[in-house]
Write a protein that holds these residues in place. Structure first.
Motif, mmCIF file in Angstrom:
data_model
loop_
_atom_site.group_PDB
_atom_site.id
_atom_site.type_symbol
_atom_site.label_atom_id
_atom_site.label_comp_id
_atom_site.label_asym_id
_atom_site.label_seq_id
_atom_site.Cartn_x
_atom_site.Cartn_y
_atom_site.Cartn_z
ATOM 1 N N ALA A 1 -7.138 18.147 3.030
ATOM 2 C CA ALA A 1 -8.381 17.167 2.997
ATOM 3 C C ALA A 1 -8.534 16.641 1.436
ATOM 4 N N GLY A 2 -8.222 17.071 0.525
ATOM 5 C CA GLY A 2 -8.336 16.666 -0.668
ATOM 6 C C GLY A 2 -7.478 15.668 -0.997
ATOM 7 N N VAL A 3 -6.038 15.943 -0.609
ATOM 8 C CA VAL A 3 -5.061 14.836 -0.834
ATOM 9 C C VAL A 3 -5.487 13.494 0.220
ATOM 10 N N GLU B 1 -15.879 8.212 -1.280
ATOM 11 C CA GLU B 1 -16.164 8.529 0.193
ATOM 12 C C GLU B 1 -14.734 8.448 1.050
ATOM 13 N N GLY B 2 -13.796 8.937 0.380
ATOM 14 C CA GLY B 2 -12.498 9.177 0.886
ATOM 15 C C GLY B 2 -12.630 10.212 2.090
ATOM 16 N N ASP B 3 -13.388 11.361 2.007
ATOM 17 C CA ASP B 3 -13.216 12.092 2.925
ATOM 18 C C ASP B 3 -13.892 11.750 4.226
ATOM 19 N N ARG C 1 0.736 -1.400 -0.127
ATOM 20 C CA ARG C 1 0.023 0.001 -0.010
ATOM 21 C C ARG C 1 1.018 1.309 0.104
ATOM 22 N N THR C 2 1.217 1.972 -1.254
ATOM 23 C CA THR C 2 2.193 2.981 -1.272
ATOM 24 C C THR C 2 1.590 3.821 -2.317
ATOM 25 N N ALA C 3 2.169 5.202 -2.049
ATOM 26 C CA ALA C 3 1.689 6.246 -2.898
ATOM 27 C C ALA C 3 2.826 7.188 -3.112
ATOM 28 N N ALA D 1 -6.841 8.157 0.491
ATOM 29 C CA ALA D 1 -7.581 7.187 1.206
ATOM 30 C C ALA D 1 -8.325 6.199 0.331
ATOM 31 N N GLU D 2 -8.933 6.608 -0.716
ATOM 32 C CA GLU D 2 -9.695 5.984 -1.658
ATOM 33 C C GLU D 2 -8.860 4.922 -2.313
ATOM 34 N N HIS D 3 -7.367 5.365 -2.851
ATOM 35 C CA HIS D 3 -6.525 4.338 -3.672
ATOM 36 C C HIS D 3 -5.595 3.708 -2.621
ATOM 37 N N VAL D 4 -5.263 4.265 -1.469
ATOM 38 C CA VAL D 4 -4.440 3.423 -0.806
ATOM 39 C C VAL D 4 -5.087 2.729 0.483
#
Length: 709
Positions: free
Chosen positions: A682-684, A699-701, A547-549, A689-692
């Motif tokens: 918050a956007g980052v 729903e990442g927020d 799980r990386t970004a 959250a969605e992809h990692v």
């Protein structure tokens, strides 16, 4: 936040990094000045304004002995900044606060103020366009300031008349006769800074008259300057035009009585910055940086030149493989305290002259032992101590004292042991961290050592490894060695991420060759260094390599784009204010001649991320501000369109896409306003959250204590 022993802490989050509103409220220090007698230290502390849309700065006094708590000196809605002590011990500063003896003016510009010890603050001088660039002489009642003046104005009175006419007629056109025309986030012109001189005594019974020392022109843009101890001479960087619409900093001395100007340093192969005059008034120390070429990165050194213009400039410690970032004279003009990036830190170094300035050999020794970076260094009048702001990724800026006497007494020159700094009572309470800071290093494919800071959540372990976020710094000539409010990893750590802050090729603090490895070839060694240090971090049992970004801003955004086009090992990529098409970026950035010095068109074409858009198969979040003139908005707009149309992960036929664009119409290269910074984080976090973290799409927020709003 400033000190408050009565505040209710029952509803606060575990740390300020767990809640974006709490993070915005943490106080921030900048600048540090010492009175001539060594008894008073003053710094500026920023706090969030009552409307939460901006920060207000106030001046605070710090006890040099460390015995008394910090004491607030100023308070106003407009704030105060740029403190300096006069020769008589008065505290001067600039502020747009209302003049208690003047008429109310909602559009008031910054004026020069004086706060006598035990007295009320009063205005010393004003200018129609505002006042900045405050300098004071240590031994005489001489003050110098800058004020922007319209080019056709002979003096400040005429400048005021012209400004009123432009405003009344709603004219904002700018007539240019040279380059550049923009800088960072603002248009240059039609006014430009001029230097003035005055005295505190001249303001008795009214405002002091400002005596003009320089005329029209852009020679003083972003120009460092200093006054001689007797106030008779102003030494300033003086920018000259070079062929190819280029500019270069020279060094001049200006008589503060007559305005007569003479050149001290004019090297066609080097730039000049950060002049400081020695306490004996005989020497000027400054930073010199060679003009670059596509094959040669800059060489940055300290140098000295005689103030009277006799003799040739002398480069100091040419064999010392570090780049000075600031210079401070010792009392008696016997040496210099120098700050420089070094291995992910920024220590204070002592340069001593073997036989005096301008006489040849010098010795350079590291003074501070802290794993931190020091700024705003000032020295006690007897040379026994130095004071500075100390910062690192473990703590934001805080005032400290360095025991120079103990360092000097620890042994002969060249054999002394660095000493730890002592923290002084601060106006700002250091925030508790949500994790721990450690270091990682590895060996790159070419054998070079590559290191990084790694910020880990407190609970990360082999049984509960943390997802990894690779955060790439900008510059590219820079280092992850100082606290950043704009790029703060602890917000991500508070959400469970391990954040890797690497210094790849082109980073400062590792020697000239380390910079040279990546010069003019951004997609080569910087990229392989980043992958190598990421491998090292992922090998830890407290890091989850599945799980990386990756993310970065400016040059870091360029590298994020390059990473996206050259590997699919990351689940998500965030790119802020990023370079995308280098042939487009080069001529449109605010200072294009810098870029032309570094890269040929062939180099730019070879290392341009846009050529690899078809290989991008990773979801990307693109962030850009419309007022960004360093990396113009066209880079972000082109990247966004080409991601959707031409990438290996294009938009679907119905226009839906996994990519996202976060656009700020009024922000610049950085996102500075508090509420926009909140949206940025918050956007980052939502995108990551969605992809990692595998939060459902859209729903990442929900993983955040605060939403995008």
């Amino acid at each position: 936040m400033t000190q408050d022993t009565t505040a209710d802490t029952s509803t606060r989050p575990p740390t300020p990094f767990h809640d974006l509103d709490a993070f915005l409220e943490v106080g921030r220090l900048s600048g540090l000045v010492l009175s001539g007698d060594g008894t008073r230290l003053v710094t500026a502390a920023q706090s969030l304004g009552p409307e939460r849309t901006g920060y207000v700065s106030a001046l605070w006094e710090v006890d040099p002995t460390g015995e008394q708590p910090a004491r607030r000196l100023t308070r106003s809605a407009k704030g105060e900044s740029s403190p300096a002590f006069s020769a008589g011990g008065d505290l001067l500063f600039t502020s747009a606060r209302p003049d208690p003896e003047g008429k109310p003016d909602d559009d008031a510009r910054a004026a020069l103020w004086c706060l006598p010890s035990g007295g009320e603050a009063r205005v010393v001088a004003t200018a129609p366009g505002g006042i900045g660039g405050l300098l004071t002489a240590s031994d005489a009642d001489v003050v110098s300031v800058t004020a922007p003046v319209l080019p056709s104005a002979a003096d400040l009175a005429e400048d005021g008349e012209l400004r009123t006419a432009r405003k009344d007629l709603s004219v904002d056109a700018i007539w240019h006769t040279g380059y550049p025309v923009r800088h960072w986030d603002h248009d240059l012109g039609p006014d430009a800074d001029r230097r003035f001189a005055t005295s505190v005594a001249a303001a008795e019974g009214g405002h002091a008259e400002l005596r003009q020392l320089t005329g029209a022109g852009r020679q003083l843009d972003e120009a460092g300057a200093a006054l001689s101890p007797d106030g008779a001479t102003l030494v300033t960087v003086w920018t000259v035009d070079d062929p190819g619409a280029a500019r270069r900093g020279t060094l001049v001395a200006i008589d503060t009585r007559t305005g007569e100007r003479r050149t001290l340093v004019d090297d066609p192969d080097a730039e000049v910055a950060s002049p400081v005059v020695s306490p004996d008034g005989r020497w000027v120390a400054y930073v010199t940086e060679t003009v670059t070429s596509p094959t040669d990165p800059p060489v940055v050194r300290a140098a000295v030149v005689a103030l009277d213009g006799t003799g040739e400039p002398e480069v100091l410690a040419d064999d010392w493989d570090r780049w000075p970032t600031s210079l401070t004279w010792l009392p008696g003009s016997s040496g210099l305290l120098i700050t420089a990036d070094d291995d992910g830190r920024g220590p204070v170094f002592l340069l001593t002259f073997d036989a005096g300035p301008g006489t040849g050999p010098v010795t350079v020794e590291q003074v501070t032992a802290d794993a931190a970076t020091f700024t705003d260094v000032c020295v006690a009048p007897d040379g026994s101590a130095a004071y500075a702001l100390r910062t690192s990724y473990a703590a934001p800026s805080e005032p400290v004292r360095v025991d120079l006497a103990a360092f000097v007494a620890s042994g002969p020159a060249g054999e002394r042991e660095p000493v730890p700094a002592v923290v002084l009572p601060s106006p700002v309470v250091a925030p508790e961290l949500p994790g721990v800071l450690t270091e990682v290093e590895t060996t790159a494919p070419d054998g070079a050592r590559v290191r990084a800071w790694l910020a880990l959540p407190a609970g990360a372990s082999a049984s509960d490894p943390a997802p990894l976020l690779l955060w790439i710094h900008g510059g590219p000539l820079g280092s992850w060695n100082a606290w950043s409010w704009r790029w703060n990893p602890w917000i991500m750590v508070a959400r469970g991420y391990a954040v890797l802050l690497p210094d790849p090729a082109l980073s400062t603090g590792y020697g000239q060759e380390f910079v040279r490895r990546g010069w003019g070839a951004w997609g080569d060694k910087p990229f392989t260094d980043l992958l190598a240090i990421t491998d090292a971090a992922e090998s830890r049992d407290d890091v989850d390599e599945t799980r990386t970004a990756a993310m970065g801003g400016s040059f870091g955004g360029y590298m994020a784009n390059w990473v996206a086009g050259h590997t699919d090992r990351f689940r998500a990529v965030v790119t802020h204010a990023s370079l995308w098409a280098l042939d487009q970026f080069g001529p449109t950035t605010d200072h294009a001649y810098y870029w032309a010095r570094e890269m040929t068109p062939e180099m730019a074409r070879e290392h341009s991320p846009h050529r690899y858009v078809g290989q991008i198969r990773t979801p990307m979040l693109v962030i850009h501000g419309d007022k960004d003139y360093r990396v113009p908005i066209g880079e972000g707009l082109r990247l966004w369109r080409e991601l959707l149309a031409d990438s290996g992960l294009p938009a679907a036929d119905d226009g839906s896409t996994v990519h996202r664009l976060l656009y700020f119409p009024t922000e610049n290269h950085w996102v500075l306003s508090p509420q926009h910074a909140k949206v940025w984080y918050a956007g980052v976090l939502a995108f990551l959250a969605e992809h990692v973290l595998d939060v459902p799409e859209g729903e990442g927020d929900r993983v955040l204590p605060t939403t995008l709003g």
